[in-house]
Design an enzyme around this catalytic site. Sequence first.
Site, PDB file in Angstrom:
ATOM      1  N   ASP A  86     -10.768   3.388   2.012  1.00  0.00           N
ATOM      2  CA  ASP A  86     -11.167   3.095   3.398  1.00  0.00           C
ATOM      3  C   ASP A  86     -11.817   4.329   4.037  1.00  0.00           C
ATOM      4  O   ASP A  86     -12.696   4.200   4.895  1.00  0.00           O
ATOM      5  CB  ASP A  86      -9.955   2.678   4.240  1.00  0.00           C
ATOM      6  CG  ASP A  86      -9.489   1.274   3.894  1.00  0.00           C
ATOM      7  OD1 ASP A  86     -10.305   0.499   3.367  1.00  0.00           O
ATOM      8  OD2 ASP A  86      -8.308   0.969   4.142  1.00  0.00           O
ATOM      9  N   LYS A  95       0.792  -1.238   0.000  1.00  0.00           N
ATOM     10  CA  LYS A  95       0.000   0.000   0.000  1.00  0.00           C
ATOM     11  C   LYS A  95       0.827   1.292   0.000  1.00  0.00           C
ATOM     12  O   LYS A  95       0.412   2.288  -0.584  1.00  0.00           O
ATOM     13  CB  LYS A  95      -0.939   0.017   1.211  1.00  0.00           C
ATOM     14  CG  LYS A  95      -2.128  -0.912   1.082  1.00  0.00           C
ATOM     15  CD  LYS A  95      -3.058  -0.648   2.238  1.00  0.00           C
ATOM     16  CE  LYS A  95      -4.137  -1.669   2.380  1.00  0.00           C
ATOM     17  NZ  LYS A  95      -5.030  -1.344   3.495  1.00  0.00           N
TER      18      LYS A  95
END
Length: 298
Positions: A126, A91
């Site tokens: 998210d 990520k």
Amino acid sequence: MIPSRRAALMVGRVTRRDPMMTAETTGRAACLIGWPAAHSRSPLIHHYWLRLHGITGGYSIEAIPPEGFAEFVMHLSTHGFAGANVTIPHKERALQLTEPDERAKAVGAANTLYYDGAILRSTNTDVEGFISNLDVAAPGWDRTGDALVLGAGGASRAVVFGLVERGIRRIHLANRTMERARVLADRFGARVIPAAWNTLSDLLPRTGLLVNTTSLGMNGQPPLDIDLALLPRDAVVADLVYVPLETPLLSAARARGLRTADGLGMLLHQAVRGFELWFGLRPAVTQELRALVEADLL
Ligand code: ATR
């Protein structure tokens, strides 16, 4: 192609393996890039939406080791993909290899990659997943007082940024290791106030939104041991943990009659933006989808 990649899971008539075919000439395809290729619910979610909307496309899991990640991402479309989700351990690297938006930059991690013409952009869904889930599960949650976020890891960064972006005025951030809470609070400015774990009982009576981003309450971990009786009656309790679906924290909150938002809801809502970016249609988080993923979790 890297030989260890798992076979693609496709929907409709697309066969991405044909070297003459690309995402442009067939249906579109997206994937989840991780290492190792952990079990993920993302294929189930995206295949559900593809089927529901009659879109010819696919979503596969691609096991790419760290040393192969840059090459894979830099040639994502050559590999047949219109975009991708990115998970552990890629990520942070994904952020450096793409043009990240404000959310990905603020969180320090990108989990969704997509093309804007020839430019490969990235975002962190998210943030949206957390906020959208709250909006659906507990409308008005943002008008109930201070927020109290437990935990200061990667998941906490997305939650705290979402709350800052939404305009929540005071966000208390408590973590077992207080130094981590301090570092995270510094990153997000004066509205985020680091707190010691042993001050929770002072903070709970003025908390409108309590969020657990720690691993406490997850299967195999100890429960989160706090006294919810100290929360106001209109408080909302959110837990990012979704295994089990109903954590001890959520069941205690429900037993008290408090509104709750669960981790599965966030997982489903965070997938919406990726699908929209790759396949051009904003899908809904339906009860049917939730039941499908719940069955898989069980
Ligand atoms: P993620 O990226 O999923 O947020 P992480 O970066 O490993 O995962 O963060 C885990 C969080 O759970 C941390 O806030 C951690 O607290 P520390 O920073 O003190 O390690 C918290 N956590 C894990 N186990 C805990 C426990 N037994 N008690 C309290 N907090 C715990």
